[in-house]
Design a protein around this motif. Structure first.
Motif, PDB file in Angstrom:
ATOM      1  N   ASN A   1       8.244  -9.925   0.182  1.00 34.27           N
ATOM      2  CA  ASN A   1       7.703  -8.855  -0.668  1.00 34.27           C
ATOM      3  C   ASN A   1       8.564  -7.589  -0.537  1.00 34.27           C
ATOM      4  OD1 ASN A   1       6.869  -7.715   1.882  1.00 34.27           O
ATOM      5  ND2 ASN A   1       5.122  -9.112   1.791  1.00 34.27           N
ATOM      6  N   THR A   2       8.194  -6.566  -1.271  1.00 36.47           N
ATOM      7  CA  THR A   2       8.921  -5.288  -1.211  1.00 36.47           C
ATOM      8  C   THR A   2       8.847  -4.678   0.177  1.00 36.47           C
ATOM      9  OG1 THR A   2       8.194  -4.920  -3.489  1.00 36.47           O
ATOM     10  CG2 THR A   2       9.146  -3.033  -2.358  1.00 36.47           C
ATOM     11  N   THR A   3       7.708  -4.806   0.811  1.00 35.71           N
ATOM     12  CA  THR A   3       7.540  -4.215   2.140  1.00 35.71           C
ATOM     13  C   THR A   3       8.592  -4.769   3.086  1.00 35.71           C
ATOM     14  OG1 THR A   3       5.161  -4.034   1.737  1.00 35.71           O
ATOM     15  CG2 THR A   3       5.886  -3.866   4.027  1.00 35.71           C
TER      16      THR A   3
ATOM     17  N   TYR B   1       5.211   4.568  -1.664  1.00 33.47           N
ATOM     18  CA  TYR B   1       4.205   3.630  -1.151  1.00 33.47           C
ATOM     19  C   TYR B   1       4.027   3.776   0.361  1.00 33.47           C
ATOM     20  CZ  TYR B   1       1.530  -0.693  -1.064  1.00 33.47           C
ATOM     21  OH  TYR B   1       0.531  -1.625  -0.912  1.00 33.47           O
TER      22      TYR B   1
ATOM     23  N   MET C   1       6.265   1.996   3.194  1.00 32.91           N
ATOM     24  CA  MET C   1       7.616   2.530   3.420  1.00 32.91           C
ATOM     25  C   MET C   1       7.529   3.886   4.126  1.00 32.91           C
ATOM     26  SD  MET C   1       7.616   0.667   0.478  1.00 32.91           S
ATOM     27  CE  MET C   1       7.465  -0.885   1.327  1.00 32.91           C
TER      28      MET C   1
ATOM     29  N   ASN D   1       4.052   3.756  -8.358  1.00 30.70           N
ATOM     30  CA  ASN D   1       2.936   2.810  -8.567  1.00 30.70           C
ATOM     31  C   ASN D   1       1.617   3.485  -8.893  1.00 30.70           C
ATOM     32  OD1 ASN D   1       0.681   2.112  -6.340  1.00 30.70           O
ATOM     33  ND2 ASN D   1       2.395   3.123  -5.342  1.00 30.70           N
TER      34      ASN D   1
ATOM     35  N   ALA E   1       9.127  -2.196  -6.690  1.00 28.03           N
ATOM     36  CA  ALA E   1       8.017  -3.149  -6.535  1.00 28.03           C
ATOM     37  C   ALA E   1       7.420  -3.583  -7.873  1.00 28.03           C
ATOM     38  CB  ALA E   1       6.931  -2.538  -5.650  1.00 28.03           C
ATOM     39  N   HIS E   2       7.324  -2.635  -8.807  1.00 28.42           N
ATOM     40  CA  HIS E   2       6.648  -2.925 -10.085  1.00 28.42           C
ATOM     41  C   HIS E   2       7.593  -3.109 -11.259  1.00 28.42           C
ATOM     42  CE1 HIS E   2       2.392  -2.311  -9.040  1.00 28.42           C
ATOM     43  NE2 HIS E   2       2.894  -1.559  -8.076  1.00 28.42           N
TER      44      HIS E   2
ATOM     45  N   SER F   1       8.744  -6.834  -5.592  1.00 31.03           N
ATOM     46  CA  SER F   1       7.776  -7.914  -5.321  1.00 31.03           C
ATOM     47  C   SER F   1       7.667  -8.790  -6.563  1.00 31.03           C
ATOM     48  CB  SER F   1       6.399  -7.335  -4.983  1.00 31.03           C
ATOM     49  OG  SER F   1       6.452  -6.675  -3.756  1.00 31.03           O
TER      50      SER F   1
ATOM     51  N   HIS G   1       5.445 -11.232  -6.994  1.00 29.90           N
ATOM     52  CA  HIS G   1       4.051 -11.599  -7.329  1.00 29.90           C
ATOM     53  C   HIS G   1       3.401 -10.528  -8.200  1.00 29.90           C
ATOM     54  CE1 HIS G   1       4.276 -10.152  -3.033  1.00 29.90           C
ATOM     55  NE2 HIS G   1       3.779  -9.109  -3.651  1.00 29.90           N
TER      56      HIS G   1
HETATM   57  C1  LIG Z   1       5.721   1.192  -5.179  1.00 23.94           C
HETATM   58  C2  LIG Z   1       5.336   0.067  -4.253  1.00 23.94           C
HETATM   59  N1  LIG Z   1       6.151  -0.226  -3.247  1.00 23.94           N
HETATM   60  C3  LIG Z   1       5.888  -1.227  -2.386  1.00 23.94           C
HETATM   61  C4  LIG Z   1       4.749  -1.979  -2.526  1.00 23.94           C
HETATM   62  C5  LIG Z   1       4.483  -3.078  -1.551  1.00 23.94           C
HETATM   63  O1  LIG Z   1       4.465  -4.307  -2.190  1.00 23.94           O
HETATM   64  P1  LIG Z   1       4.156  -5.602  -1.312  1.00 23.94           P
HETATM   65  O2  LIG Z   1       2.773  -5.413  -0.745  1.00 23.94           O
HETATM   66  O3  LIG Z   1       4.229  -6.707  -2.287  1.00 23.94           O
HETATM   67  O4  LIG Z   1       5.153  -5.642  -0.239  1.00 23.94           O
HETATM   68  C6  LIG Z   1       3.859  -1.713  -3.565  1.00 23.94           C
HETATM   69  C7  LIG Z   1       2.633  -2.489  -3.725  1.00 23.94           C
HETATM   70  O5  LIG Z   1       1.806  -2.275  -4.564  1.00 23.94           O
HETATM   71  C8  LIG Z   1       4.172  -0.659  -4.448  1.00 23.94           C
HETATM   72  O6  LIG Z   1       3.347  -0.346  -5.454  1.00 23.94           O
END
Ligand SMILES: Cc1ncc(COP(=O)(O)O)c(C=O)c1O
Length: 423
Positions: free
Chosen positions: A126-128, A153, A156, A208, A235-236, A256, A258
């Motif tokens: 995922n992005t995280t 987010y 981060m 986000n 992420a989006h 991400s 998903h």
């Molecule tokens: C801007 C942004 N960065 C990072 C994330 C983290 O995504 P993930 O939980 O899929 O790692 C999100 C999740 O909604 C997000 O909106």
């Protein structure tokens, strides 16, 4: 319009019309619209009604919270389930023979989709994982500085706090206005936080909590002129609106899958510009590798490989619908409802009106109600599911329709907002 419970429930049963139809053939449906331009199709309810038939939707509420997870249309879900069965059938044999090649093929398709070279992109969870690996993996020195925004987010921001504690990094937080006058205003805000000690700047491709799309290329060019590395939180972005990662001139990019690409839960990408691959300590060590070999950042251990296999199916689905059609429809839906409430007393749309500064996501708040209460009322009284955002200068509910969402559902949302705003 005041809606009583009975007329609302009647409305809901009507909304159920057009939902999942097992015998429906998406391919045949799409053929009928082959020649229609994306801009025309954006508001063609007949066309999108067909797309909606491929989704299994809950009838209990209207889902306007697709931002967390864009759950899969049945076509992708069935393919995912078939991959789960096949991997389970083949067991260790699969894992020892084709697992790694198949993952490389999936990564190659993602690289093609995002315009990257195959040796600059990996599949993560995922992005995280993608971005925190970079934040935590750079060789920080005490006093080094990093720039990011209050609107970024939490995961981060938390990782930056950890590197501050661990390595003495100084974090500089800027504030992104919900309604910027122009790109230059945003670039100036980021630039004002840069000093001689700044090493990394993180910026969201799309914020986000508001859906605001930021002028990432201009920010990256400015930061590079100042000798600062740029990491983009996308992420989006992938599968939502069209772009190619190299055009952004970023050094690192995370997303991400998903979310808008509708890959099953637990898949993301990390892009690292070739000359920076060796600068990041991997989250988990992959052993001795050349410093420009991106696989050094991709040690995962055993993980759900059927998710990787479904990446290709999700990309096929995305291209079947059409990236331009999807982007136009998502922007159309957002503008459809925001344009109806922007001027209404007590309603605050926290997303820029300029269509180039947003796509499917927007945020709306009420002057007479806090976001938590708004989300609660929308759900309990009107059966509309959203998420409350209350911080970083953003006070409202984030509204994320998806391609199955109908204007009729958004009309119900607008009617509910108007009623709540009237007090
Ligand atoms: C801007 C942004 N960065 C990072 C994330 C983290 O995504 P993930 O939980 O899929 O790692 C999100 C999740 O909604 C997000 O909106």
């Amino acid at each position: 319009m005041i809606m009583d419970k009975r007329s609302f429930i009647k409305g809901l049963s009507l909304l159920g019309v057009g939902a999942f139809t097992p015998s429906f053939s998406l391919d045949k449906w799409l053929q009928r619209y082959d020649q229609v331009p994306a801009g025309v199709l954006a508001g063609d309810e007949d066309f999108w009604g067909g797309i909606r038939k491929g989704y299994r939707l809950k009838s209990e509420y209207i889902n306007l919270e697709n931002g967390y997870y864009c759950f899969l249309p049945e076509e992708i879900l069935e393919k995912f389930i078939a991959h789960v069965r096949e991997v389970n059938y083949q067991g260790s044999y699969y894992m020892r023979t084709v697992q790694s090649d198949n993952k490389k093929k999936a990564a190659a398709r993602l690289a093609a989709l995002t315009g990257c070279s195959e040796d600059e992109l990996i599949i993560t969870r995922n992005t995280t994982e993608s971005l925190d690996m970079v934040i935590g993996g750079l060789d920080w020195k005490p006093g080094d500085e990093a720039v990011m925004a209050e609107q970024d987010y939490g995961s981060m921001l938390n990782m930056f706090k950890q590197v501050a504690q661990r390595h003495g990094v100084v974090n500089k937080l800027v504030n992104v206005p919900n309604h910027p006058a122009n790109d230059e205003e945003i670039v100036r805000i980021y630039e004002s936080a840069i000093t001689d000690k700044t090493r990394l700047l993180m910026v969201c491709h799309i914020v986000n909590i508001t859906g605001q799309i930021l002028p990432v290329r201009k920010i990256a060019d400015m930061a590079h002129r100042r000798g600062v590395l740029v990491m983009v939180d996308g992420a989006h972005a992938v599968g939502h609106f069209q772009f190619k990662i190299p055009d952004l001139n970023a050094d690192f990019y995370g997303c991400s899958l998903h979310k808008w690409l509708s890959v099953p839960l637990g898949a993301g990408i990390l892009y690292v510009r070739r000359d920076h691959i060796g600068k990041v300590w991997p989250l988990l060590s992959a052993g001795e590798r050349k410093s420009d070999d991106i696989s050094r950042l991709n040690q995962t251990g055993t993980h759900p490989v059927h998710t990787d296999l479904t990446v290709s199916d999700a990309i096929d689905y995305y291209f079947k619908i059409g990236p331009e059609r999807k982007e136009s429809r998502l922007r159309y839906l957002q503008q459809y409802w925001t344009s109806k409430v922007r001027q209404v007393p007590n309603i605050m749309v926290n997303t820029p009106a300029d269509p180039a500064r947003s796509c499917g996501i927007a945020n709306v708040g009420l002057k007479n109600m806090n976001p938590g209460e708004l989300a609660d009322r929308l759900f309990k009284k009107y059966n509309i599911y959203t998420v409350a955002i209350d911080g970083a200068g953003v006070h409202g509910c984030r509204i994320t329709p998806n391609i199955y969402t109908t204007p009729a559902e958004l009309d119900q949302f607008v009617a509910a907002l108007r009623e709540l705003a009237a007090g």
